[in-house]
Write a protein that holds these residues in place. Structure first.
Motif, short mmCIF file in Angstrom:
data_model
loop_
_atom_site.label_atom_id
_atom_site.label_comp_id
_atom_site.label_asym_id
_atom_site.label_seq_id
_atom_site.Cartn_x
_atom_site.Cartn_y
_atom_site.Cartn_z
N VAL A 112 -4.58 -4.99 -6.22
CA VAL A 112 -3.92 -6.09 -6.91
C VAL A 112 -4.80 -7.32 -6.90
N LEU A 113 -4.81 -8.04 -8.02
CA LEU A 113 -5.48 -9.33 -8.12
C LEU A 113 -4.41 -10.41 -8.08
N ILE A 114 -4.52 -11.31 -7.11
CA ILE A 114 -3.54 -12.39 -6.92
C ILE A 114 -4.25 -13.72 -7.13
N VAL A 158 -6.25 -6.03 -1.71
CA VAL A 158 -6.01 -7.34 -2.32
C VAL A 158 -7.31 -8.04 -2.69
N ILE A 159 -7.38 -8.49 -3.94
CA ILE A 159 -8.42 -9.41 -4.42
C ILE A 159 -7.71 -10.70 -4.80
N THR A 160 -8.27 -11.84 -4.43
CA THR A 160 -7.61 -13.11 -4.73
C THR A 160 -8.61 -14.13 -5.22
N THR A 161 -8.10 -15.17 -5.91
CA THR A 161 -8.94 -16.26 -6.39
C THR A 161 -8.43 -17.58 -5.82
N ALA A 162 -9.33 -18.55 -5.73
CA ALA A 162 -8.97 -19.89 -5.27
C ALA A 162 -10.00 -20.87 -5.81
N GLY A 172 -5.51 -11.70 4.73
CA GLY A 172 -5.58 -10.25 4.53
C GLY A 172 -6.28 -9.78 3.29
N ALA A 173 -6.70 -10.70 2.40
CA ALA A 173 -7.39 -10.26 1.19
C ALA A 173 -8.71 -9.59 1.55
N HIS A 174 -9.05 -8.53 0.83
CA HIS A 174 -10.32 -7.84 1.04
C HIS A 174 -11.46 -8.59 0.35
N LYS A 183 -16.75 -5.83 -10.03
CA LYS A 183 -17.72 -5.43 -9.02
C LYS A 183 -17.02 -4.92 -7.77
N ALA A 184 -15.95 -5.63 -7.36
CA ALA A 184 -15.23 -5.25 -6.14
C ALA A 184 -14.50 -3.93 -6.29
#
Length: 331
Positions: free
Chosen positions: A144-146, A168-172, A185-187, A203-204
């Motif tokens: 999931v991308l959050i 988990v993939i996330t952006t900030a 916990g994001a990878h 890529k991830a």
């Protein structure tokens, strides 16, 4: 006499005023909660500015979640009693000494949480659970991308998705918030100001893309989000810009993907009841076990709601801003 935060016309935080309002009586299906704490959400800021569609049935004061003690119970309510310590998902009205809410939108305060922490739970938990679990069907082993790692939604969504075994993939928008995403916990965490999140996400995932996306940005991210989706992926849009934009139907069809846009507040009462039942069953135990923790940035006295709005608008906060009404409740 009860009091609440109200405003006469849209505007900056200074329009918010602490005023006397009539006391509440529950309708047959409702309970009245003596509010000890209430969460502040982006929807509150938008409503204050006059940019949020408010359902006709919603109470006048702001506030979509609260925690406190039940002070009155409607004639058709069987589960709850006066004196029960609860938190609740509201149609509005949480910035107040008391609020009336359908009994089906009420939950027990999870063991181990303070009333202030409990006030941070209902809106984020109901939003994330309804969109990622019930709509997107995110399960163990999926990716999931959050978006928005540092927000109230993001800080909870990262933890919940990790807890169910998702990748988990996330952006900030800052390195500090990237670190917070990783700590929760994001990878993979991506600073979108320095890196293209589409390239970084592909890529991830070794080019595969993600199974679900939780998006708080809206129109501006639509095309790029579709690029990030894997085959049979699901994009859920829960906020941000609503400016009309083009949707690449060909790309969507080639991926057999889907897009859903939702607004929790406008859902009918039976849908909210189903969501709260799921959160009570599947999410509250994660707080009680310590698997998921509440992230609170700042606690502000409820009468100073304008300051709380200023804090959230600064975009410097991490997690939730909470209005504390315990001092008034003890008077």
């Amino acid at each position: 006499m009860s009091s609440a935060i109200v405003f006469d016309q849209p505007g900056p935080p200074a329009v918010l005023q602490w005023r006397d309002v009539p006391p509440l009586l529950p309708r047959a299906h409702e309970v009245v909660i003596g509010v000890e704490a209430a969460g502040v959400n982006n929807a509150d800021l938008m409503q204050r500015r006059g940019h949020y569609p408010v359902p006709a049935w919603a109470p006048r004061p702001l506030g979509l979640e609260c925690a406190g003690t039940i002070t009155a119970v409607g004639t058709d309510v069987a589960r709850w009693s006066v004196g029960d310590r609860v938190c609740a998902l509201l149609d509005g009205g949480g910035y107040a000494d008391e609020v009336a809410v359908p009994a089906t939108q009420v939950m027990p305060i999870p063991r181990g949480l303070t009333v202030v922490q409990a006030a941070a739970v209902p809106e984020v938990a109901a939003t994330v659970y309804s969109n990622l679990a019930m709509t997107a069907g995110l399960t163990e082993g999926q990716t999931v991308l959050i978006h928005g790692a540092g927000g109230g939604i993001g800080t909870f969504a990262i933890q919940w998705a990790t807890a169910i075994g998702a990748h988990v993939i996330t952006t900030a928008g800052s390195d500090a918030k990237v670190r917070i995403g990783l700590e929760l916990g994001a990878h993979t965490a991506i600073n979108y100001r320095d890196h293209d999140f589409v390239s970084a996400t592909l890529k991830a995932t070794n080019g595969r893309g993600v199974d679900a996306i939780l998006d708080v940005v809206g129109s501006d991210y639509l095309a790029r989000n579709l690029e990030c989706l894997a085959a049979d992926g699901h994009l859920v849009i829960i906020g941000g810009s609503t400016t009309p934009t083009l949707l690449d139907i060909g790309l969507l069809m080639s991926k057999r993907a889907s897009v859903t846009a939702t607004m929790l507040r406008a859902r009918p009462i039976h849908q909210k009841a189903d969501i709260i039942a799921g959160v009570t069953r599947d999410v509250l135990p994660l707080f009680e076990s310590g698997t998921v923790r509440v992230v609170v940035d700042t606690i502000v006295p409820m009468a100073e709601a304008a300051r709380a709005h200023q804090l959230l608008e600064s975009k410097q906060t991490v997690g939730k801003v909470i209005l504390d009404n315990r001092g008034r409740r003890q008077l």
